[in-house]
Design a protein around this motif. Structure first.
Motif, PDB file in Angstrom:
ATOM      1  N   UNK A 103      53.227  64.027  61.573  1.00  0.00           N
ATOM      2  CA  UNK A 103      51.971  63.616  60.934  1.00  0.00           C
ATOM      3  C   UNK A 103      52.220  62.536  59.885  1.00  0.00           C
ATOM      4  N   UNK A 104      53.165  61.654  60.171  1.00  0.00           N
ATOM      5  CA  UNK A 104      53.418  60.535  59.269  1.00  0.00           C
ATOM      6  C   UNK A 104      54.364  60.834  58.132  1.00  0.00           C
ATOM      7  N   UNK A 105      54.882  62.052  58.042  1.00  0.00           N
ATOM      8  CA  UNK A 105      55.803  62.417  56.968  1.00  0.00           C
ATOM      9  C   UNK A 105      57.162  62.782  57.553  1.00  0.00           C
ATOM     10  N   UNK A 106      58.251  62.400  56.880  1.00  0.00           N
ATOM     11  CA  UNK A 106      59.579  62.671  57.443  1.00  0.00           C
ATOM     12  C   UNK A 106      59.911  64.156  57.409  1.00  0.00           C
ATOM     13  N   UNK A 107      60.367  64.662  58.543  1.00  0.00           N
ATOM     14  CA  UNK A 107      60.885  66.013  58.653  1.00  0.00           C
ATOM     15  C   UNK A 107      62.137  65.957  59.510  1.00  0.00           C
TER      16      UNK A 107
END
Length: 271
Positions: A186-190
């Motif tokens: 969702x657009x966030x680094x994981x």
């Protein structure tokens, strides 16, 4: 993997840890939504007298003693309060239309020496799985199970097909060794456990929700409709627990979390 690839643009999973684990979607087809590390929200347990929804986990012969049980354990601890049963050769419960009719979700886990060999055990059940999903069932394919959501061989449940991510253009993974990769969830680094999983080549204009992309922008985790049902697929392993990392001497910078796995499961079974 020992032996030859099933086809030039598709690489099955190879042996890793204690088991055998198993283009690009156009920007217009990516459906972005917001995310983060959500706090766990406990769902209400089933009403008194009602049975929890049933999940069938394939645990037939595929050279992977741990893969099915790892997913089963995750599902039993899920906030959705699932019941879990194994299906497939050697489990005492064949993968048939009658068995599927009782379930909400069917899981094809990671693991497998090669797609052709595993498909020999699944081919007779393929029409039953397709019909069940088309009629409203949910399929979850993790790594090798993601490959099997594609075609040739596979269930053919995707609006498109699969391709090996390791060594593909722009890939951060040069080979088939177990590793930890960064994805954009969702657009966030994981960060997620990864071992020769697929990338998903989804048709432009398909009604796919892409939950995560690899760093080259290719779909890594997606949910797509199939008839009245839904198909969730992941190239990385959201179900990996701490033992997977420990055995390979790997560290997840985010810590070992279950929120991504549970979000994928919820997106796959939701209507």
């Amino acid at each position: 993997m020992p032996g030859t690839d099933l086809r030039p643009d598709r690489r099955p999973a190879i042996p890793g840890r204690r088991r055998w684990l198993a283009g690009l979607l156009s920007a217009a087809a990516l459906l972005a939504v917001g995310c983060g590390q959500p706090e766990a929200v406990a769902e209400k347990p089933p009403a008194r007298g009602a049975e929890a929804p049933l999940v069938l986990v394939y645990n037939g012969p595929q050279g992977c003693a741990d893969c099915g049980p790892a997913v089963a354990d995750l599902l039993r601890r899920a906030p959705q309060h699932f019941r879990v049963e194994y299906v497939g050769p050697g489990t005492g419960k064949p993968l048939t239309a009658a068995v599927l009719a009782e379930a909400q979700l069917y899981v094809q886990p990671g693991g497998g020496q090669d797609l052709d060999r595993t498909w020999q055990d699944l081919d007779d059940s393929a029409n039953a799985v397709r019909d069940w999903v088309r009629g409203g069932g949910s399929y979850l394919g993790l790594c090798f199970g993601g490959y099997l959501a594609g075609r040739d061989p596979g269930f053919g449940l995707l609006p498109g097909d699969t391709h090996g991510y390791a060594g593909s253009p722009g890939s951060t993974v040069p080979d088939e060794r177990d590793t930890v990769i960064e994805v954009s969830w969702h657009g966030k680094p994981r960060h997620m456990y990864f071992q020769d999983g697929p990338v998903f080549r989804l048709d432009e204009g398909s009604h796919a929700t892409v939950l995560a992309t690899y760093t080259n922008g290719a779909p890594a985790v997606a949910v797509t409709p199939y008839g009245k049902g839904r198909v969730g697929v992941s190239g990385p392993h959201p179900e990996a627990d701490a033992s997977w990392y420990d055995e390979k001497g790997l560290t997840n910078p985010d810590g070992v979390q279950t929120d991504l796995a549970y979000e994928l499961i919820q997106a796959t079974v939701s209507r």
